[in-house]
Structure formats: structure tokens, C-alpha cells
Design a protein around this motif. Sequence first.
Motif, PDB file in Angstrom:
ATOM      1  N   ALA A 685       7.056  -6.736 -14.855  1.00  0.00           N
ATOM      2  CA  ALA A 685       6.868  -7.460 -13.856  1.00  0.00           C
ATOM      3  C   ALA A 685       5.346  -7.683 -13.744  1.00  0.00           C
ATOM      4  O   ALA A 685       4.642  -6.579 -13.999  1.00  0.00           O
ATOM      5  N   ASN A 686       4.729  -8.656 -13.345  1.00  0.00           N
ATOM      6  CA  ASN A 686       3.447  -9.026 -13.241  1.00  0.00           C
ATOM      7  C   ASN A 686       2.565  -8.634 -14.665  1.00  0.00           C
ATOM      8  O   ASN A 686       1.743  -7.971 -14.747  1.00  0.00           O
ATOM      9  N   LEU A 687       3.145  -9.137 -15.888  1.00  0.00           N
ATOM     10  CA  LEU A 687       2.903  -8.912 -17.105  1.00  0.00           C
ATOM     11  C   LEU A 687       1.314  -9.064 -17.533  1.00  0.00           C
ATOM     12  O   LEU A 687       0.587  -8.277 -18.083  1.00  0.00           O
ATOM     13  N   LEU A 688       0.661 -10.011 -16.809  1.00  0.00           N
ATOM     14  CA  LEU A 688      -0.489 -10.374 -17.114  1.00  0.00           C
ATOM     15  C   LEU A 688      -1.788  -9.629 -15.997  1.00  0.00           C
ATOM     16  O   LEU A 688      -2.974 -10.160 -15.954  1.00  0.00           O
ATOM     17  N   LYS A 689      -1.213  -8.908 -15.181  1.00  0.00           N
ATOM     18  CA  LYS A 689      -2.017  -8.071 -14.412  1.00  0.00           C
ATOM     19  C   LYS A 689      -2.762  -9.074 -13.453  1.00  0.00           C
ATOM     20  O   LYS A 689      -4.016  -8.964 -13.133  1.00  0.00           O
ATOM     21  N   GLU A 690      -1.867  -9.950 -12.736  1.00  0.00           N
ATOM     22  CA  GLU A 690      -2.770 -10.632 -11.996  1.00  0.00           C
ATOM     23  C   GLU A 690      -3.261 -10.200 -10.609  1.00  0.00           C
ATOM     24  O   GLU A 690      -2.283  -9.350 -10.024  1.00  0.00           O
ATOM     25  N   ASP A 691      -4.445 -10.172 -10.136  1.00  0.00           N
ATOM     26  CA  ASP A 691      -4.762  -9.777  -9.025  1.00  0.00           C
ATOM     27  C   ASP A 691      -4.605 -10.958  -7.747  1.00  0.00           C
ATOM     28  O   ASP A 691      -5.017 -11.936  -7.899  1.00  0.00           O
ATOM     29  N   TYR A 692      -3.811 -10.422  -6.848  1.00  0.00           N
ATOM     30  CA  TYR A 692      -3.456 -11.428  -5.910  1.00  0.00           C
ATOM     31  C   TYR A 692      -3.230 -10.519  -4.617  1.00  0.00           C
ATOM     32  O   TYR A 692      -3.027  -9.408  -4.343  1.00  0.00           O
ATOM     33  N   TYR A 693      -3.309 -11.711  -3.303  1.00  0.00           N
ATOM     34  CA  TYR A 693      -3.073 -10.939  -2.188  1.00  0.00           C
ATOM     35  C   TYR A 693      -1.848 -11.747  -1.457  1.00  0.00           C
ATOM     36  O   TYR A 693      -1.431 -12.707  -1.576  1.00  0.00           O
ATOM     37  N   VAL A 694      -1.072 -10.931  -0.514  1.00  0.00           N
ATOM     38  CA  VAL A 694       0.200 -11.369   0.131  1.00  0.00           C
ATOM     39  C   VAL A 694       0.122 -11.311   1.599  1.00  0.00           C
ATOM     40  O   VAL A 694       0.775 -11.900   2.256  1.00  0.00           O
ATOM     41  N   TYR A 695      -0.947 -10.646   2.100  1.00  0.00           N
ATOM     42  CA  TYR A 695      -1.076 -10.608   3.613  1.00  0.00           C
ATOM     43  C   TYR A 695      -2.688 -10.441   3.977  1.00  0.00           C
ATOM     44  O   TYR A 695      -3.227  -9.640   3.355  1.00  0.00           O
ATOM     45  N   GLY A 696      -2.855 -10.985   5.039  1.00  0.00           N
ATOM     46  CA  GLY A 696      -4.310 -10.816   5.364  1.00  0.00           C
ATOM     47  C   GLY A 696      -4.386 -11.242   6.970  1.00  0.00           C
ATOM     48  O   GLY A 696      -3.582 -12.271   7.490  1.00  0.00           O
ATOM     49  N   ASN A 697      -5.141 -10.274   7.541  1.00  0.00           N
ATOM     50  CA  ASN A 697      -5.070 -10.690   9.167  1.00  0.00           C
ATOM     51  C   ASN A 697      -6.248 -10.090   9.915  1.00  0.00           C
ATOM     52  O   ASN A 697      -7.139  -9.086   9.078  1.00  0.00           O
ATOM     53  N   VAL A 698      -6.740 -10.465  10.999  1.00  0.00           N
ATOM     54  CA  VAL A 698      -7.746 -10.009  11.650  1.00  0.00           C
ATOM     55  C   VAL A 698      -7.557  -9.686  13.164  1.00  0.00           C
ATOM     56  O   VAL A 698      -6.935 -10.406  13.796  1.00  0.00           O
ATOM     57  N   LEU A 699      -7.943  -8.829  13.500  1.00  0.00           N
ATOM     58  CA  LEU A 699      -7.829  -8.050  14.981  1.00  0.00           C
ATOM     59  C   LEU A 699      -9.143  -7.746  15.502  1.00  0.00           C
ATOM     60  O   LEU A 699      -9.829  -7.049  15.306  1.00  0.00           O
ATOM     61  N   GLY A 700      -9.677  -8.764  16.333  1.00  0.00           N
ATOM     62  CA  GLY A 700     -11.078  -8.696  16.998  1.00  0.00           C
ATOM     63  C   GLY A 700     -12.181  -8.751  15.795  1.00  0.00           C
ATOM     64  O   GLY A 700     -12.129  -9.629  14.777  1.00  0.00           O
ATOM     65  N   ALA A 701     -13.095  -7.692  15.441  1.00  0.00           N
ATOM     66  CA  ALA A 701     -13.923  -7.730  14.507  1.00  0.00           C
ATOM     67  C   ALA A 701     -13.372  -6.752  13.300  1.00  0.00           C
ATOM     68  O   ALA A 701     -14.280  -6.433  12.312  1.00  0.00           O
ATOM     69  N   TYR A 702     -12.162  -6.598  13.152  1.00  0.00           N
ATOM     70  CA  TYR A 702     -11.532  -5.853  12.187  1.00  0.00           C
ATOM     71  C   TYR A 702     -10.592  -6.809  11.236  1.00  0.00           C
ATOM     72  O   TYR A 702      -9.869  -7.415  11.847  1.00  0.00           O
ATOM     73  N   GLY A 703     -10.569  -6.381   9.832  1.00  0.00           N
ATOM     74  CA  GLY A 703      -9.594  -7.069   9.236  1.00  0.00           C
ATOM     75  C   GLY A 703      -8.895  -6.448   8.142  1.00  0.00           C
ATOM     76  O   GLY A 703      -9.378  -5.240   7.769  1.00  0.00           O
ATOM     77  N   ILE A 704      -7.678  -6.975   7.470  1.00  0.00           N
ATOM     78  CA  ILE A 704      -7.105  -6.392   6.589  1.00  0.00           C
ATOM     79  C   ILE A 704      -6.527  -7.342   5.633  1.00  0.00           C
ATOM     80  O   ILE A 704      -6.268  -8.449   6.107  1.00  0.00           O
ATOM     81  N   ARG A 705      -6.713  -6.862   4.153  1.00  0.00           N
ATOM     82  CA  ARG A 705      -5.809  -7.653   3.158  1.00  0.00           C
ATOM     83  C   ARG A 705      -4.911  -6.693   2.403  1.00  0.00           C
ATOM     84  O   ARG A 705      -5.371  -5.619   2.170  1.00  0.00           O
ATOM     85  N   SER A 706      -3.710  -7.171   1.965  1.00  0.00           N
ATOM     86  CA  SER A 706      -2.903  -6.386   1.298  1.00  0.00           C
ATOM     87  C   SER A 706      -2.669  -6.731  -0.012  1.00  0.00           C
ATOM     88  O   SER A 706      -1.907  -8.091  -0.111  1.00  0.00           O
ATOM     89  N   PRO A 707      -2.737  -6.220  -1.251  1.00  0.00           N
ATOM     90  CA  PRO A 707      -2.496  -7.024  -2.581  1.00  0.00           C
ATOM     91  C   PRO A 707      -1.242  -6.916  -2.859  1.00  0.00           C
ATOM     92  O   PRO A 707      -0.163  -6.255  -2.379  1.00  0.00           O
ATOM     93  N   GLY A 708      -0.575  -7.989  -3.737  1.00  0.00           N
ATOM     94  CA  GLY A 708       0.530  -7.790  -4.383  1.00  0.00           C
ATOM     95  C   GLY A 708       0.884  -6.612  -5.178  1.00  0.00           C
ATOM     96  O   GLY A 708      -0.232  -5.896  -5.814  1.00  0.00           O
ATOM     97  N   ASP A 709       1.936  -6.627  -5.786  1.00  0.00           N
ATOM     98  CA  ASP A 709       2.448  -5.415  -6.824  1.00  0.00           C
ATOM     99  C   ASP A 709       1.467  -5.548  -8.047  1.00  0.00           C
ATOM    100  O   ASP A 709       1.341  -6.740  -8.569  1.00  0.00           O
ATOM    101  N   PRO A 710       0.817  -4.530  -8.648  1.00  0.00           N
ATOM    102  CA  PRO A 710       0.337  -4.458  -9.873  1.00  0.00           C
ATOM    103  C   PRO A 710       1.253  -4.633 -10.991  1.00  0.00           C
ATOM    104  O   PRO A 710       2.511  -4.715 -10.655  1.00  0.00           O
ATOM    105  N   ARG A 711       0.790  -4.478 -12.109  1.00  0.00           N
ATOM    106  CA  ARG A 711       1.935  -4.581 -13.273  1.00  0.00           C
ATOM    107  C   ARG A 711       2.597  -3.415 -13.199  1.00  0.00           C
ATOM    108  O   ARG A 711       2.209  -2.118 -13.036  1.00  0.00           O
ATOM    109  N   THR A 712       4.157  -3.608 -13.330  1.00  0.00           N
ATOM    110  CA  THR A 712       5.031  -2.491 -13.355  1.00  0.00           C
ATOM    111  C   THR A 712       5.798  -2.701 -14.590  1.00  0.00           C
ATOM    112  O   THR A 712       6.052  -3.820 -14.969  1.00  0.00           O
ATOM    113  N   TRP A 713       6.558  -1.673 -15.045  1.00  0.00           N
ATOM    114  CA  TRP A 713       7.460  -1.723 -15.970  1.00  0.00           C
ATOM    115  C   TRP A 713       8.737  -0.864 -15.846  1.00  0.00           C
ATOM    116  O   TRP A 713       8.628  -0.019 -14.827  1.00  0.00           O
ATOM    117  N   LYS A 714       9.776  -0.927 -16.575  1.00  0.00           N
ATOM    118  CA  LYS A 714      11.030  -0.152 -15.930  1.00  0.00           C
ATOM    119  C   LYS A 714      11.902  -0.370 -17.516  1.00  0.00           C
ATOM    120  O   LYS A 714      12.056  -1.421 -18.158  1.00  0.00           O
TER     121      LYS A 714
END
Length: 721
Positions: A685-714
Amino acid sequence: MTKASRWLLAGTAMLTASPALAQEPAAPAETSAYGNDIVVTAQRRESSLQETPISVTALGEQALQDLQIQRTADLQRVTPSLSVAQGTVDPTTLTIFMRGAGQNAGTWVGYESAVGLYIDDLYFASLTGANLDLADLERIEVLRGPQGTLYGRNTLTGAIKYVTRKPDGSTFGSLQAEAGAYDMVRLKGTVSTALSDDWAVLASGNFYDRDGYFSAPALDRDDYGKATEYGGRVALAYTGGGPFGLNASAFYSRAKNDGSVGLATDPVTLESAASDPYTYVGPLDGYGDVETYGGDLTLSYEVGGATIKSITGVVRNEQEFLADTTAGQPTNTVDGPYALGFDRLESEAGRTQISQELQILGDAVGDRLHYIAGLYYFREKGHQGRSDYLLNLYQLMPQLVDMKTTSYAAYGQLTYDLTPTLSATAGLRYTHETKSVEGYQQNNLTTVPEDRTYGAIDATRKAKSWTPKFGLEWQATPDILAYASVSRGFQAGGFNYLALANPTNYENGFDPQTVWAYEVGLKTTFLDGKAHLNLAAYRNDFSDIQTNVIVAGSSLTQNAGTARVQGIEGEFAYSPLPGWNLFASGSYNDDTYRDIDPASSAASSGATRLPNVPHWQGSAGFSGRVPDEKLGDLLVGADYSYMGGKYLGGTNAPITYMPDYELVNAYVGWAPPVDSDIELRFSVANLLKEDYYVYGNVLGAYGIRSPGDPRTWKVSVRFSY
């Protein structure tokens, strides 16, 4: 063109050339893959997908395996106009948007989705615990457009329906074992057999465990984000024939994890606290724990050409979590110091729902009139307690609320065959809902303990609505269906469960939202039944559309005014050879506020885009089987998906913008040459190691971003009988 696009197109071109090598005519498309003509229950009765006059993406068991769709959040890769992500503080919670509407705060008791979630005919009000594995799926149906006439509660813009396998008196089963990256282990199993001439039983179970892929320097861990899930289901069916029918099931699932994890990010400059997106700089060791259990009972009786049904369901959901809502204090110093972010948030909640539906459906007037009617009752009670520690300064007094929702509905829908090829549909549902909440919450922000005081929360909201549907469908030829529909969707208002230290904001809440939806569609079958192309164009006119915004540190839902979302969707499937499938899907969506409420945060911030509406979205891929009598069958497949850029928040804050990204998944496998039902696969999954984000939010002066899953195999092995 990106490297992902070039890779996929090259593979697709090679596959498309393969029919020239065929020595025998291709067989009709498999009924379990990639939206081909499978049987669906989108209209509360069985019908062919190609003869169902609504937009439906249907994925059978084989397609779910080939596309590596393990949970609900994976569906957005292959479903037009669908946006699904995990929740802010709990990865088992879903954020589902479809055709312009959804809900970002599903973690909190009392919040409900604008896209209904069903397992068979049982509605799930809670989005918490909804992003889990299911072991015994027969298919998944994603219904686009308002489904309020037949499905009812909170299907403002669509519904997602899991259809489970049922015991039928035969003996069958399957076992799947997987191991992969980050010490992942997954086990799934299903067995079914007859108990007697009249009764059959099915039992299934699943287990999943995986280390996290985040480093957490403040916690001295390199496996942060661990997750463990397990559950099971037992189903019982009466198989004795005759007019009586019975299907019953009981289920249980539990998920334990480190909570949703992200990277602390400056909300203005978008500069991250670490160069590696898979870095959690907070010092708080978070956790999540969700239990969901319940059951359903469906009784049916056939009399006088009609079927009478009783559908009863009970669902209990319990949740605990601890999270740093902004993933730590933003800092460019990777060696520390590490501090809490905006809010150290802890919560414990529980909710119980019961539902009862009485239904009658059948055909009359020489089978020219098809009818369905019913009565529906729903009741939910829940509680949630939370505690907050803000900015390392404010220790808020614990908050506790109790909520209750009661809903009654009556509905009916008629389809009349005007001619052998032309039919008209008219339906109507009446819904009456009452929501109430009571409890207490600190009513100010102060660092002085003796100045902290409680404010009472005690409020009730009532809503009622008529949701009609009108449609025409024309079976122009046996292979071409054209349809048009007008329908109204409705979702009740509610309370702002995430209002921070402000009981007034909590009680004021938000009003219902409604939509008038217009759709025309075309479903076609060609190449001797081996290919399908389905197209739909829609327009949604929203009134009092609900948007999630941040105001003074509180996450609130507001009615932002009127809005329009319109688009075009397409799905294509083709089986050029037995065992081979090509597919593609895509959508273009345009969104705009028509008359924005000047008092809303969306207006004051100058927002121009609705949350979670990417302009472009698409996927394409193939799966195939190369047989060899001596060496066994070679299994190959790959899929590509594109998600356009979109804002997650109603104020269009920069940190909530998720740039577009592309993903490629692939697998290769082998099946023994003997007559067996064993398959071995290696998948990435994510064979080409795409860097991407799936969530972002800001609370006051603070923020967060969550990346998507890295490349995985099974590596997986599957055995079925």
C-alpha cells in the motif's frame, strides 16, 4: 503527469492489450468485483445494480480484497464524491462527508453524521468505533444522494451499508492470516453450518495488531501509534422455508490504541515542529479504548403477495481516551524541551440506542405497482464526562452531560410501471425528533481555583420534517437505464458538545439542515455484458448548512446559510477475459455558498469553500489471474487513486487545507495448481511512498497535522471452502 500516473497508465495499457491474445470469448463480468452488475439492496429490496435508479458504488468480497479495503476510511479511494477520514482524537471514529455535507466531531456523544451508516438494516448513530474491520462481509454499498424516504435518520446526502454474509444451511467458511510492516498481524475467520433441517448458524472473528510508525522523542518510543482490535459476530437464521423468516445476530468489537497522532504545526506559517511528519513531539502518552456491542433481530412473514418485516436493533458503545489535541507545543528544537499543546483532553462516554421498524413491501396491480411502507422508532441515551488542562494554565472543572434522542417516523414509497419500460416513483417520510441534554460545565476561564464556577446545562430541541422523493426511470433497452429524481434530505439540529467553558454556547446549539437534491443518471451495459459505464449528474441546494468551526478554542457547529454543491460522477468496469477486471471511477464537484449568514464564522473569516469537497477525485486499476495447470495461477493487480485538495474546516483556515495526493497500491499472488481454495499474496500500500496529510486543525495559536499512512507491505494467505 506525475510518476504515479505514468506508472498506472503503463500497467493499464499492458493489460488492455491482452484481449488480442485470448483464445476464447470472455465470460460475463464477475458479480463480486468493482461495481459490476451485482445484486444490491439499496432500495430495501433486492435488485440488480444496473437496474437500480440511484447512484450506488457496490464492492463485493473479491473487490474489497483486491483493493486492500480493510475499513470504512479506505472507501474514499474508489468512491466518487466520498470523503472519509479518522477522527481527531480516536482513529476508530469516522469523519464522513458526501456531496457537500458531513460531520467532523463524531467523537462526541450527541453528534451524528449526515451520511448514514448501516450494517444490514441496522442503523448506527455513533461514528465512534465505526472504523473497524469486519470479518464476514458479503459486500459494501455506498448510496449517494438523500436516502431519507427509505432509510430515514441522518441520510442527508447518502448512506454506507455493510452487507454481512448470512447462514443459509450450507457449509462454508474462510480463514485469512496476514503479517506485514510495523509488526502487523491480522486474522479473520468465518464458519457457517446447518444446525438442523430448519436452522443454520454463522460465527466470525477478527484480530488485528500493529506497532505505530511515529517516533515520540519525549516518550522515548519509536513505535507510537500502536493499535489492537478484535471482535466477533454470531448469526442465526431459520432456513426451513415457508412464509416465515428469521435472521438474528449478536456482535462485539474492541479497539485499543495510542489515539490519533499528528505533528505539531504552526497554523500561520505551516512550519512543523520536526522535519519528519511521522514525529509526535508531545510529552503526553495518549490512549484510546472503544467497545461496541449489540444485536439485531429481523422477522418476516409472507402473506397475500406481501412481505411483513420487523427489524429490531440494540447497540451499545463505550469509549475512553486521553489526547493532546495539538500534539505538543510547537518547537523547532528537535531535542526538546517538550510541552503540552493546547489541551490535555480526557474523556469517558457511553451511549445506547434501540430501534424498531415495522415494514411491509410487495407488488400489486398485476405486478405493475411496487410498494414499501413502514413505521420507525429510535431512542438513544448517552453520557460523556471530560476534563481539560489548557495551555499548562487552566485546569477546568470536570464536565458531565447526559443526552437523549427520540425519533418517530412513518414512510411510504410507490413505483408504478407506466409502460413495460417506463416507471414513476413517489415517496414520502415524516420524521419527528426530540433531543435533550442536561449536565454542568465550568462557565469561565480562570487560573484562580476559587473563582471557578459551574453553569447548568439543560436544553431541549424538537424538529420535524417531510422528506419526499419523486423519480422517473426508463429502461430504454435491456442494457440502458436512464433515470431522474428530485428528493429532499433532512438532518436535525443539536447541541455544541465541544463548547469550552461556555454553557450558553453549549445550549444554543445549531438548527436542522436540509437539502433539495436533483439527479439525472445513466446506467449502461455493453460488450456482451462484460462492461458497465454508469454516469450521474447532481445538484444539492442546502439550507442552514451545518459547518464545524473553531471559536475561542471551542469547536462549534454553526448554520452557515445556503450553499450549492453540484457535480458529475462516473464509474466504469470491464472484464476483458475470465478472471480479469479493469475499473475506473471519478467525480468533479463544485461548491459555493449562495447566501452565507453574516453572523457565522465562515462569513467573518471570508471562507469560500465548503468543508471536505474536493473538486477532483478519481481512481483506476486492474486485477487479473493468469492460469497455469502445472505451476498454478498467477494473481496480479494494482490501483491508483487521486484525492483533490480540500479544506476540512468551515473557516478555511490554512492548516485545515489538505493538498491533493495520489496513492498506488499493488499486489502479486499465487494459487496452487490443484483444485483448492488457497491463495497467497504479497501486497503493498502506498507503493510510491507518497507524503500526504489527512487531518489538520487549529485551536487558538496551536495547530496539528496528521499524515496519511506510509508505505506498508503484507503477506497474506487465505483459505475458503
